[in-house]
Motif scaffolding. Structure first.
Motif, PDB file in Angstrom:
ATOM      1  N   GLY A 178     108.711 -45.277  40.652  1.00  0.00           N
ATOM      2  CA  GLY A 178     110.061 -45.250  41.007  1.00  0.00           C
ATOM      3  C   GLY A 178     110.793 -46.581  41.201  1.00  0.00           C
ATOM      4  N   LEU A 221     109.694 -47.801  47.328  1.00  0.00           N
ATOM      5  CA  LEU A 221     109.454 -46.940  45.792  1.00  0.00           C
ATOM      6  C   LEU A 221     107.837 -47.264  45.663  1.00  0.00           C
ATOM      7  N   ASP A 225     108.697 -39.946  43.698  1.00  0.00           N
ATOM      8  CA  ASP A 225     108.683 -41.440  43.601  1.00  0.00           C
ATOM      9  C   ASP A 225     108.982 -42.443  44.755  1.00  0.00           C
ATOM     10  N   VAL A 226     109.022 -41.788  45.647  1.00  0.00           N
ATOM     11  CA  VAL A 226     109.278 -42.539  47.338  1.00  0.00           C
ATOM     12  C   VAL A 226     107.908 -42.786  47.863  1.00  0.00           C
ATOM     13  N   LYS A 227     107.661 -43.865  48.236  1.00  0.00           N
ATOM     14  CA  LYS A 227     106.387 -44.125  48.871  1.00  0.00           C
ATOM     15  C   LYS A 227     106.887 -43.986  50.280  1.00  0.00           C
ATOM     16  N   LEU A 257     113.942 -48.330  52.271  1.00  0.00           N
ATOM     17  CA  LEU A 257     113.445 -47.457  51.158  1.00  0.00           C
ATOM     18  C   LEU A 257     112.189 -48.148  50.352  1.00  0.00           C
ATOM     19  N   ILE A 288     113.814 -37.685  53.695  1.00  0.00           N
ATOM     20  CA  ILE A 288     113.335 -38.445  52.322  1.00  0.00           C
ATOM     21  C   ILE A 288     111.867 -38.497  52.190  1.00  0.00           C
ATOM     22  N   ASN A 289     111.233 -38.903  53.729  1.00  0.00           N
ATOM     23  CA  ASN A 289     109.795 -39.096  53.312  1.00  0.00           C
ATOM     24  C   ASN A 289     109.090 -37.695  53.062  1.00  0.00           C
ATOM     25  N   ALA A 331     110.092 -44.085  53.484  1.00  0.00           N
ATOM     26  CA  ALA A 331     111.383 -44.443  54.187  1.00  0.00           C
ATOM     27  C   ALA A 331     111.387 -44.500  55.765  1.00  0.00           C
TER      28      ALA A 331
END
Length: 421
Positions: free
Chosen positions: A160, A156, A136-138, A154, A217-218, A140
């Motif tokens: 997300g 999303l 869901d993360v585009k 962040l 996170i990425n 960070a």
């Protein structure tokens, strides 16, 4: 007489303090409910001293950039550290390989299986529900905010954004934890209802920490496939034999150095020995406080720095002798001797520090351990030689302990007592 009495008090207080530190470092000290642990209990021991597992992982692929390699190292570090072994070492070897050393573990399969898994990033609510995953993360990004504080931005994707909007409304003022492999990476509180898919995570102490968390996170998981190309178990018997022998070698080496300084330089040599004991304590205390791992190569570097610490004192005392030969008083000779030896000490130690930095930057594994110990030891040896030894020698001179040739070990220097001030 006042100056002599004050110097005597300062001198004996200094000796008592150094003696207390040395004793606590060897045996530990209990003061009420607080215990100062001996260095044998607080300094981490490397693979070669206590045995364990060493594995070599290789990233699969023809071209691996530095950013990908760094991300992989960071994620592998998180995984092996979950095993509860604080002395774990994860280092890069070449352009595609990563060396993992886990002291105290002897199941190579467990370690290999632990680092080879895909990994999973989750955003977990206070009710333990999974709000978002790495999918869901585009993006960070780590940056400094308007107040100069390290921050993570962040962003999303569409799916997300909807999930996060619902979660931030539901958990307003509560904590949403970001985890990797169920290990908490960061746990920010929800401060606003976020509907545009763009959030800010505060709380990073440094920009380096923010970049590290943003990279994880990425990636969401290992950004590449890694393959185990070598695994070996180092038996505990190696460390059981190596550590006592290394300690014995250190005790004998340091003992010979202390004896030589005492016999050749007499009172100044004794004072240098006291400063050297403080040097040993500070080096080991530094190792314990930075959570460094002591290896056989580190012990070798430590013993080398002991010799370098003594070398600085030899330069100083020989300079003092030269000043005494020219007919100067004791106090004047001490000041001039220290000042004239200073440039030589700084020059020689600076070149050694530069060499250590190069070794640490370009080396890996045991080479890094050797270089780190060398740098720490050289820096501290300069402090003890230039500051501590000088302080003790000047106190001894004020007390009149250096007013004859025998006391200072001048060996052929003419009688300078008439020049005492």
């Amino acid at each position: 007489m006042k100056s002599k009495g004050k110097s005597a008090i300062l001198f004996f207080l200094s000796i008592l303090l150094i003696g207390f530190l040395a004793y606590s470092g060897v045996y530990g000290v209990t003061i009420g409910d607080y215990r100062l642990k001996p260095f044998s209990e607080v300094i981490n021991k490397g693979l070669d001293l206590q045995g364990g597992v060493s594995i070599l992982e290789e990233i699969q692929g023809d071209k691996v950039d530095k950013e990908t390699l760094d991300k992989t190292v960071e994620l592998l570090s998180m995984r092996v550290n979950k095993m509860g072994v604080s002395e774990t070492v994860v280092t890069k070897e070449g352009q595609k390989r990563i060396r993992i050393e886990v002291p105290g573990k002897f199941d190579a399969k467990e370690v290999v299986d632990g680092v080879a898994k895909t990994g999973e990033l989750k955003f977990v609510g206070p009710d333990k529900s999974v709000i978002l995953t790495g999918k869901d993360v585009k993006k960070a990004t780590a940056y400094y905010d308007q107040d100069g504080k390290a921050t993570i931005g962040l962003e999303l994707n569409d799916a997300g954004t909807k999930k996060f909007a619902d979660a931030t409304q539901k958990f307003m003022g509560q904590v949403i934890s970001i985890t990797m492999d169920d290990q908490v990476l960061t746990a920010p509180s929800v401060g606003a209802h976020i509907t545009d898919g763009k959030a800010v995570i505060n709380g990073s102490k440094t920009i380096e920490e923010a970049k590290r968390e943003a990279n994880i996170i990425n990636s969401g998981a290992l950004p590449v496939t890694v393959k185990n190309v070598e695994s070996k178990v180092v038996g505990a018997s190696l460390g059981a034999n190596a550590l006592p022998l290394s300690i014995l070698a250190g005790e004998v080496g340091i003992g010979i150095v202390l004896l030589f300084m005492l016999l050749y330089y007499r009172i100044p040599g004794l004072l240098a020995d006291i400063a050297l004991i403080l040097f040993v304590y500070i080096v080991l205390a530094t190792f314990a406080n930075i959570n460094a791992t002591l290896t056989l190569s580190g012990i070798a570097a430590f013993l080398l720095t002991v010799g370098m610490a003594v070398d600085a004192n030899v330069l100083i005392f020989e300079r003092i002798k030269e000043e005494l030969k020219s007919g100067k008083s004791v106090k004047s000779s001490i000041d001039t001797g220290f000042n004239r030896a200073l440039s030589s000490i700084i020059d020689s130690n600076t070149t050694t520090i530069i060499s250590g930095i190069i070794l640490y930057s370009l080396g890996s594994g045991t080479v890094k351990g050797f270089a780190l110990t060398l740098i720490i030891g050289v820096v501290i040896s300069m402090f003890t030689a230039i500051v501590v030894t000088r302080f003790l020698v000047k106190l001894a001179a004020n007390m009149g302990w250096l007013n004859n040739k025998w006391a200072i070990g001048t060996f052929g220097v003419h009688d300078y007592r008439k020049g005492v001030v």
